[in-house]
Enzyme design. Structure first.
Site, PDB file in Angstrom:
ATOM      1  N   CYS A 197     -93.872  47.164  80.172  1.00 29.48           N
ATOM      2  CA  CYS A 197     -93.913  48.555  80.664  1.00 29.48           C
ATOM      3  C   CYS A 197     -92.548  48.772  81.325  1.00 29.48           C
ATOM      4  CB  CYS A 197     -95.035  48.729  81.673  1.00 29.48           C
ATOM      5  SG  CYS A 197     -96.637  48.207  81.054  1.00 29.48           S
ATOM      6  N   GLY A 245     -86.331  51.352  83.322  1.00 25.71           N
ATOM      7  CA  GLY A 245     -85.488  50.271  82.835  1.00 25.71           C
ATOM      8  C   GLY A 245     -84.660  49.530  83.857  1.00 25.71           C
ATOM      9  N   SER A 246     -84.950  49.681  85.142  1.00 24.24           N
ATOM     10  CA  SER A 246     -84.085  48.965  86.094  1.00 24.24           C
ATOM     11  C   SER A 246     -84.306  47.462  85.995  1.00 24.24           C
ATOM     12  CB  SER A 246     -84.309  49.459  87.510  1.00 24.24           C
ATOM     13  OG  SER A 246     -85.665  49.465  87.789  1.00 24.24           O
ATOM     14  N   LYS A 247     -85.554  47.052  85.713  1.00 23.53           N
ATOM     15  CA  LYS A 247     -85.782  45.607  85.585  1.00 23.53           C
ATOM     16  C   LYS A 247     -85.287  45.127  84.226  1.00 23.53           C
ATOM     17  CE  LYS A 247     -89.644  45.832  88.758  1.00 23.53           C
ATOM     18  NZ  LYS A 247     -89.858  47.292  88.658  1.00 23.53           N
ATOM     19  N   ASP A 270     -94.892  44.699  84.465  1.00 26.62           N
ATOM     20  CA  ASP A 270     -94.719  45.570  85.640  1.00 26.62           C
ATOM     21  C   ASP A 270     -95.533  46.838  85.352  1.00 26.62           C
ATOM     22  OD1 ASP A 270     -93.490  46.282  88.117  1.00 26.62           O
ATOM     23  OD2 ASP A 270     -92.035  47.514  87.046  1.00 26.62           O
ATOM     24  N   CYS A 328     -96.136  48.229  92.144  1.00 26.57           N
ATOM     25  CA  CYS A 328     -95.590  48.780  93.392  1.00 26.57           C
ATOM     26  C   CYS A 328     -96.728  49.412  94.180  1.00 26.57           C
ATOM     27  CB  CYS A 328     -94.449  49.761  93.125  1.00 26.57           C
ATOM     28  SG  CYS A 328     -94.920  51.153  92.098  1.00 26.57           S
TER      29      CYS A 328
END
Ligand SMILES: C[S@@+](CC[C@H](N)C(=O)[O-])C[C@H]1O[C@@H](n2cnc3c(N)ncnc32)[C@H](O)[C@@H]1O
Length: 526
Positions: free
Chosen positions: A195, A199-201, A288, A341
């Site tokens: 998921c 796209g930061s991870k 995530d 989160c």
């Protein structure tokens, strides 16, 4: 609610769960509501221009009941939740100018801002996050007033803007940087980010595979970044373009039914009659998942108004299904990180417990207490309750029949579902396999009376039988007031052997049977 929690504007800069706007963007904000005079002219109160109140009685009741933090910490917890987040960013570990960028941060900006101490907490304005490897992640802790009056910040702001555009720096919330670090990515790994948008991870994973390459060689590793929403895939592509990588594939599937892929050296080989294509399995899976997102309250001010306890319940089954598919796609010996989160145990510990239940001895929940030691985290909870429409339940049996198909056995820490699992998995002995020593980096003295797995010691007001029998203390919960950040939940799963498909199917059958029985009962009642 997923939509509500995770909507991010297309035009947003390449960051996830970003820093408060004021810290990154200069100039006046565009008006967001009619001018007060215009509102007055229509005899309407101009309430829309007021910031939303950072209050939600149901939220407070819920997390007090879950004993998410110690009673004495409650005020600190709530007060930090109402403060803006410090801005944080990460230097791209694989960028060509890494040394220069680090030196500018350390020697120019940090020094020029040295005298600038954060108004409220007395911390240095610009400092590296102590737990991030190589001092590559930084936080900027300044009030708006300080930002306005400090000329050194002008050039710092320009530096960040430019380096972000070219992909040398990524603005990202500190806690969101944690899950990829626990994946322990190695050169040549095949990684699935189930998921992934915005796209930061994914970006962080790409940095890792590019960083670990031999000088002058392209990495052999591969990242597949998936997201359900096509528009969010666009944002993901836009954001990861800054990495200039050839090792990324973006896909658009439901993660819970992510297809099995085949690997072939070349097309001709794949289509030869006798050539069985090799199944693509992943060395690492990042899961995530979509969640209620209440760990982002410090920047999602709307959420204060929208939050309700049902949000977590609504995500639970989807989260289980996505993570189970992740385990199925993971190589034996591989690692999967499950993260949200959200602070809600129904989306966190309950999901992890269900994964362990369904997977039996095929997986283990890893104790990662020796990794990232500087990161302050709390152990996962051993017991929790489920709230449905204002009523609290400790076991699934207590749930009224009319709600039993919404409030699932897997949402509860123990009894019914574990016994059910025992019935299903005759060979799986939860007691012997999971009765392990207690470990964490949060001092046990400090968490006395806090709702956490006490490694066999029952918490004061909950019966032993209501606690989970799984070593959920190995999960990690990051709470906002420990490190002045957001909240996050992380669990690291290690695959020991192939899943026994029958076991998974049996559990599903049991669930279906349960809901069929319920439906019959309900029909009989009516
Ligand atoms: C918490 S966000 C992911 C954040 C992302 N990992 C990052 O670090 O930038 C959850 C994402 O899951 C996506 N999503 C929701 N349901 C999904 C599903 N069934 N399958 C795959 N993705 C899903 C949402 O579109 C959203 O982008």
């Amino acid at each position: 609610p997923e939509e509500a929690m995770h909507r991010r504007p297309q035009e947003a800069p390449p960051l996830e769960r970003g820093a408060p706007e004021s810290l990154w963007r200069r100039g006046p904000r565009p008006p967001r509501s009619p001018a007060p005079a215009a509102a007055a002219a229509r005899s309407e109160p101009s309430t829309s221009s007021l910031p939303p109140p950072l209050e939600n009685a149901a939220f407070e009741e819920y997390y007090k009941e879950q004993r998410i933090v110690h009673e004495e910490e409650w005020d600190a917890f709530m007060s930090v939740l109402r403060k803006p987040l410090p801005a944080t960013f990460r230097v791209n570990a694989s960028c060509r100018f890494l040394k220069d960028i680090c030196s500018r941060l350390e020697n120019d900006f940090r020094r020029s801002l040295e005298n600038e101490v954060s108004d409220e907490c007395g911390e240095y304005a610009l400092s590296p996050l102590p737990w991030y490897p190589g001092n590559l992640a930084w936080h900027l802790n300044l009030s708006r007033k300080q930002l306005r009056k400090n000329p050194a910040l002008e050039s710092f702001h320009e530096f960040l803007k430019h380096e972000s555009e070219v992909g040398n720096v990524t603005r990202q919330e500190a806690v969101s940087m944690v899950p990829p670090l626990f994946l322990n990515v190695q050169a040549g790994h095949h990684i699935l980010d189930m998921c992934a948008a915005p796209g930061s991870k994914t970006f962080q994973l790409l940095e890792m595979i590019h960083q670990s390459k031999e000088p002058g060689l392209l990495p052999t590793a591969l990242v597949i970044a998936n997201d359900l929403k096509v528009q969010r895939c666009d944002v993901l592509i836009h954001n990861t373009k800054r990495m200039c990588t050839a090792n990324l594939i973006v896909t658009n599937h439901e993660a819970q039914s992510f297809p099995s892929c085949s690997l072939a050296k070349d097309d001709s080989e794949a289509y030869k009659d006798h050539c069985k294509p090799q199944r693509l399995e992943f060395d690492r899976v990042l899961c995530d998942v979509p969640c209620s997102g209440d760990g982002t309250l410090r920047k999602s001010h709307d959420l204060w108004r929208k939050w309700s306890s049902s949000m977590g319940n609504e995500f639970h089954l989807l989260q289980v299904n996505i993570a189970m598919r992740g385990i199925a796609l993971l190589k034996v010996g591989g690692r999967m990180v499950y993260s949200t989160c959200s602070m809600n145990p129904v989306e966190n510990e309950a999901v992890v417990a269900e994964l362990l239940r369904r997977s039996g001895s095929s997986v283990e929940l890893l104790d990662v207490s020796t990794e990232l030691r500087e990161l302050v985290r709390r152990p996962g909870l051993g017991t929790w309750k489920v709230n449905d429409r204002g009523s609290w339940f400790q076991t699934h049996e207590d749930v009224p029949d009319s709600r039993k198909n919404v409030i699932l056995p897997s949402m509860f820490p123990s009894s019914t579902s574990i016994h059910e699992s025992h019935k299903v998995y005759n060979s799986f002995d939860v007691n012997s396999e999971y009765n392990v020593p207690f470990s964490r980096n949060f001092n046990i003295e400090d968490t006395n009376n806090v709702n956490c797995d006490t490694g066999g010691i029952s918490s004061s007001n909950s019966a032993q039988s209501l606690d989970s029998k799984f070593p959920l203390h190995r999960c990690m919960r990051i709470v906002p007031h420990d490190q002045d950040g957001g909240a996050f939940f992380i669990a690291v799963i290690h695959k020991l052997s192939l899943l026994n498909e029958n076991q998974v199917i049996k559990v599903r059958k049991t669930e279906n049977l349960l809901s069929k029985n319920r439906t019959v009962k309900l029909q009989e009642q009516n």
